[in-house]
Design an enzyme around this catalytic site. Structure first.
Site, PDB file in Angstrom:
ATOM      1  N   ASP A   1      40.946  53.163  34.335  1.00 29.53           N
ATOM      2  CA  ASP A   1      40.379  52.453  33.446  1.00 29.53           C
ATOM      3  C   ASP A   1      38.794  52.351  33.398  1.00 29.53           C
ATOM      4  OD1 ASP A   1      42.717  51.763  32.444  1.00 29.53           O
ATOM      5  OD2 ASP A   1      42.242  49.674  31.957  1.00 29.53           O
TER       6      ASP A   1
ATOM      7  N   HIS B   1      40.934  51.933  38.462  1.00 28.17           N
ATOM      8  CA  HIS B   1      39.808  52.054  37.723  1.00 28.17           C
ATOM      9  C   HIS B   1      38.694  53.292  38.627  1.00 28.17           C
ATOM     10  CE1 HIS B   1      41.030  48.142  37.156  1.00 28.17           C
ATOM     11  NE2 HIS B   1      40.255  48.255  35.928  1.00 28.17           N
TER      12      HIS B   1
END
Length: 287
Positions: A108, A255
């Site tokens: 992400d 992430h």
């Protein structure tokens, strides 16, 4: 309008959804043993809440909803006739599209010029695939990286424009703009590459946001294993959390944006060979 929050990142100084002991209210007129008992009960309730958030709506693998064998009516509302009709499934996807022992990597908040190329490299060296949940402005700022993700065989996910983790408290027009504008920025950056998923910032889905995404061809995307790598808890903690929570389900949250991702990168260096050596195949979430 609230649906649920998944346990999630909100940036480098995340807003906490967990109950704090110093916020527990003691009823007036209580003291001594009764106050102690109330305090213990409140802390117990807080602990149960924390466990519920940690599992979110993912639930243990024994749950029919988590296993994909049945629908949870609370999680899968009927489409709103006042909104565009969904063209794909609007239930939250967490299970793999392939059978067997699989893992779905989801990454992400990028693309990021410092970390995305390095994560693409470690994925390539381990023949691993992932879903990159991009913020629209980041994709627009780094179209070369967005195109590299697509060229390497990974999939795209719309992660909104502004990463507003309070989207579930906003009106439907605001939610729609965040979702649709983010999608268009990613498509523009990649030359129209497919974007088969939408992930709400912080997991702040609503029935409306899920239907809006599904009306634009994007399946809402959840997760099972939250590594909390955005907190930079240490490489070992990230790796061990991923391994432990894979028992809940196959979709892992990591992430490549939002801050220093050196720990995430090193964790992937360790986790990907372990997954391969332990019989996992890399898959994608169901669309």
């Amino acid at each position: 309008m609230r649906d649920h929050h998944e346990q999630t990142p909100t940036g480098e100084t995340p807003r906490s959804w967990y109950p704090r002991a110093d916020r527990l209210v003691r009823p007036p007129g209580t003291s001594g043993r009764l106050r102690t008992a109330l305090g213990v009960a409140a802390l117990g309730a807080a602990a149960l809440t924390l466990l519920g958030v940690a599992g979110a709506v993912d639930r243990p693998a024994v749950s029919a909803a988590a296993s994909g064998t049945a629908s949870d009516p609370a999680a899968d509302p009927a489409p709103d006739p006042g909104l565009p009709a969904p063209t794909v499934d609007m239930s939250i996807s967490r299970q793999s599209e392939d059978p067997g022992k699989t893992v779905n990597l989801t990454i992400d908040d990028g693309p990021d010029p410092q970390w995305t190329p390095r994560i693409l490299d470690v994925l390539a060296r381990n023949n691993a695939k992932a879903v990159f949940c991009m913020l629209g402005p980041n994709a627009r700022a780094h179209p070369d990286l967005a195109r590299q993700v697509v060229a390497a065989g990974h999939r795209l996910c719309d992660h909104s424009v502004s990463h507003d983790t309070a989207m579930d408290h906003k009106d439907v027009a605001y939610q729609e703009k965040e979702i649709v504008d983010g999608l268009r920025m990613i498509q523009d950056a990649t030359g129209g590459a497919p974007v088969p998923y939408y992930r709400a910032p912080g997991g702040a889905f609503t029935p409306e946001s899920r239907q809006i995404a599904a009306a634009h061809g994007m399946r809402p995307l959840g997760w099972n294993a939250d590594t909390r790598d955005f907190e930079r808890p240490g490489v070992e903690r990230i790796v061990e959390t991923a391994k432990a929570q894979l028992r809940i389900g196959p979709t892992v949250l990591l992430h490549d944006g939002g801050g220093n991702r050196a720990q995430t990168l090193e964790a992937l260096e360790q986790l990907l060979p372990w997954l391969r050596d332990n019989g996992y195949a890399f898959s994608f979430p169901r669309v």
